[in-house]
Design an enzyme around this catalytic site. Structure first.
Site, PDB file in Angstrom:
ATOM      1  N   ASP A 202      44.418  35.835  57.185  1.00  0.00           N
ATOM      2  CA  ASP A 202      43.637  36.889  56.339  1.00  0.00           C
ATOM      3  C   ASP A 202      42.157  36.866  56.718  1.00  0.00           C
ATOM      4  O   ASP A 202      41.534  36.051  57.293  1.00  0.00           O
ATOM      5  CB  ASP A 202      43.833  36.510  54.945  1.00  0.00           C
ATOM      6  CG  ASP A 202      43.188  37.689  54.229  1.00  0.00           C
ATOM      7  OD1 ASP A 202      43.479  38.908  54.478  1.00  0.00           O
ATOM      8  OD2 ASP A 202      42.395  37.207  53.007  1.00  0.00           O
ATOM      9  N   SER A 203      41.454  38.054  56.539  1.00  0.00           N
ATOM     10  CA  SER A 203      40.108  38.243  56.598  1.00  0.00           C
ATOM     11  C   SER A 203      39.306  37.292  55.873  1.00  0.00           C
ATOM     12  O   SER A 203      38.228  37.071  56.188  1.00  0.00           O
ATOM     13  CB  SER A 203      39.742  39.571  56.289  1.00  0.00           C
ATOM     14  OG  SER A 203      40.091  39.864  54.787  1.00  0.00           O
TER      15      SER A 203
ATOM     16  N   CYS B 290      47.472  39.984  55.217  1.00  0.00           N
ATOM     17  CA  CYS B 290      46.288  41.003  54.980  1.00  0.00           C
ATOM     18  C   CYS B 290      46.798  42.381  55.312  1.00  0.00           C
ATOM     19  O   CYS B 290      47.306  42.591  56.210  1.00  0.00           O
ATOM     20  CB  CYS B 290      45.129  40.849  55.860  1.00  0.00           C
ATOM     21  SG  CYS B 290      43.723  41.919  55.933  1.00  0.00           S
TER      22      CYS B 290
ATOM     23  N   GLU C  60      35.495  37.876  46.894  1.00  0.00           N
ATOM     24  CA  GLU C  60      35.054  36.906  47.998  1.00  0.00           C
ATOM     25  C   GLU C  60      33.737  36.456  47.515  1.00  0.00           C
ATOM     26  O   GLU C  60      33.240  35.073  48.174  1.00  0.00           O
ATOM     27  CB  GLU C  60      34.693  37.648  49.335  1.00  0.00           C
ATOM     28  CG  GLU C  60      35.907  37.945  50.104  1.00  0.00           C
ATOM     29  CD  GLU C  60      36.463  36.642  50.939  1.00  0.00           C
ATOM     30  OE1 GLU C  60      35.722  35.957  51.377  1.00  0.00           O
ATOM     31  OE2 GLU C  60      37.696  36.739  50.797  1.00  0.00           O
TER      32      GLU C  60
ATOM     33  N   CYS D 254      46.608  44.542  48.155  1.00  0.00           N
ATOM     34  CA  CYS D 254      45.598  43.693  49.004  1.00  0.00           C
ATOM     35  C   CYS D 254      45.885  42.316  48.543  1.00  0.00           C
ATOM     36  O   CYS D 254      46.033  42.248  47.229  1.00  0.00           O
ATOM     37  CB  CYS D 254      44.285  44.211  48.648  1.00  0.00           C
ATOM     38  SG  CYS D 254      43.011  42.894  49.249  1.00  0.00           S
TER      39      CYS D 254
ATOM     40  N   HIS E 293      44.082  40.015  48.089  1.00  0.00           N
ATOM     41  CA  HIS E 293      42.955  39.353  47.307  1.00  0.00           C
ATOM     42  C   HIS E 293      43.361  39.724  45.661  1.00  0.00           C
ATOM     43  O   HIS E 293      42.797  39.055  44.664  1.00  0.00           O
ATOM     44  CB  HIS E 293      41.687  39.863  47.598  1.00  0.00           C
ATOM     45  CG  HIS E 293      40.790  39.479  48.854  1.00  0.00           C
ATOM     46  ND1 HIS E 293      41.346  39.464  50.107  1.00  0.00           N
ATOM     47  CD2 HIS E 293      39.624  38.743  48.831  1.00  0.00           C
ATOM     48  CE1 HIS E 293      40.777  39.177  50.923  1.00  0.00           C
ATOM     49  NE2 HIS E 293      39.705  38.251  50.126  1.00  0.00           N
TER      50      HIS E 293
HETATM   51  N1  DGL Z   1      43.217  40.582  51.923  1.00  0.00           N
HETATM   52  C1  DGL Z   1      43.081  41.954  52.552  1.00  0.00           C
HETATM   53  C2  DGL Z   1      44.226  42.850  52.435  1.00  0.00           C
HETATM   54  O1  DGL Z   1      45.128  42.331  52.086  1.00  0.00           O
HETATM   55  C3  DGL Z   1      41.887  42.632  52.491  1.00  0.00           C
HETATM   56  C4  DGL Z   1      40.758  42.247  52.585  1.00  0.00           C
HETATM   57  C5  DGL Z   1      39.420  42.930  53.374  1.00  0.00           C
HETATM   58  O2  DGL Z   1      39.041  43.883  53.038  1.00  0.00           O
HETATM   59  O3  DGL Z   1      38.869  42.178  54.313  1.00  0.00           O
HETATM   60  O4  DGL Z   1      44.182  43.970  52.741  1.00  0.00           O
END
Ligand code: DGL
Length: 267
Positions: free
Chosen positions: A7-8, A70, A151, A185, A187
């Site tokens: 993931d990012s 992600c 984050e 997402c 997150h």
């Molecule tokens: N967790 C990432 C997703 O599922 C996104 C996070 C980001 O914007 O870096 O899209």
């Protein structure tokens, strides 16, 4: 060989958590590109380049299978990587959008997608959902403030309440008949309780962890040639492009357990 989870940032930990509960026997390597998060506001070219670097890195770490945990990277980079950059006899790369869409498309009628600006502009959810069920009404809402709040560890704050309300109001104004809200997402499960409080109780809120875990379990049953190659030591290794101290303290919020991480550079 191991299963890579990318993931990012920290969001993919919500997926790793569920995968490793469901399939505890395998060895996992988690890679968070925390130094360059968020991806959600970046261009296609940048997301593709960063995601490919992560895939190459995880391959060098001995991964036979990589889950792009992600949505943004799944939407913007997965198909190109699958088609042009990997040898499928040595490495398989899977995303999180397809299993999510498969899990909701039958029961829903009006679907709302909450996601990053990158995922929304890719239209991946809209296209995938309408392929499986052309009668679905699909409404999207970009939530650019949610990943930065999470984050930064601010997802329990009043600032988070404000931005949860803002994006939920916005999507329900576009379609007040939404019956299923996808947290598109990885997150966003950290905001689940706040979201639950501000939407009608009859709206189903879908987080992806259990769906991806179920889909991976099914994939491994169907691909015994890959399953055979996976080592079964139940280890979890954590890699981050950020400082180890920062990652370790924030990651424990997502995993409810202390972890030891290693710093890496992606290029
Ligand atoms: N967790 C990432 C997703 O599922 C996104 C996070 C980001 O914007 O870096 O899209």
């Amino acid at each position: 060989m191991k299963i890579g989870v990318f993931d990012s940032g920290y969001g993919g930990l919500t997926i790793l958590n569920k995968i490793s509960q469901r399939l505890p026997e395998y060895d996992y390597v988690y890679l968070g590109d925390n130094a360059r998060t968020p991806y959600g506001t970046r261009s296609f070219e940048v997301i593709y380049a960063y995601t490919l670097q992560a895939v190459r890195y995880l391959e060098q770490q001995g991964c036979r299978l990589i889950i792009i945990a992600c949505n943004t990277a799944s939407a913007k980079a997965l198909r190109t990587i699958q088609q042009h950059d990997i040898d499928p006899s040595r490495l398989r790369v899977l995303g999180v959008i397809r299993p999510t869409v498969e899990a909701v498309s039958k029961d829903a009628r009006h679907v709302g997608i909450l996601a990053t600006p990158g995922t929304v502009s890719s239209e991946s959810y809209v296209m995938e959902l309408s392929k499986l069920n052309p009668d679905l009404a699909v409404t999207q809402q970009a939530c650019p403030m949610w990943v930065p709040l999470i984050e930064a560890g601010e997802h329990r704050s009043m600032g988070a309440d404000y931005f949860v309300q803002e994006y939920i109001d916005a999507i329900l104004q576009k379609d007040n008949a939404i019956d299923t809200l996808i947290l598109g997402c990885t997150h966003y499960p950290l905001l689940f309780d706040k979201i639950r409080k501000v939407v009608r109780p009859d709206i189903r809120i879908v987080a992806q962890g259990d769906i991806v875990a179920e889909s991976l379990s099914d994939y491994l049953k169907r691909h015994s040639e890959i399953e055979r190659d996976l080592t079964k030591g139940g280890q979890r290794t954590f890699l981050t492009t950020e400082s180890v101290e920062k990652f370790q303290s924030s990651a424990s919020i997502f995993l409810d357990a202390p972890i030891i991480a290693q710093h890496i550079e992606l290029k």
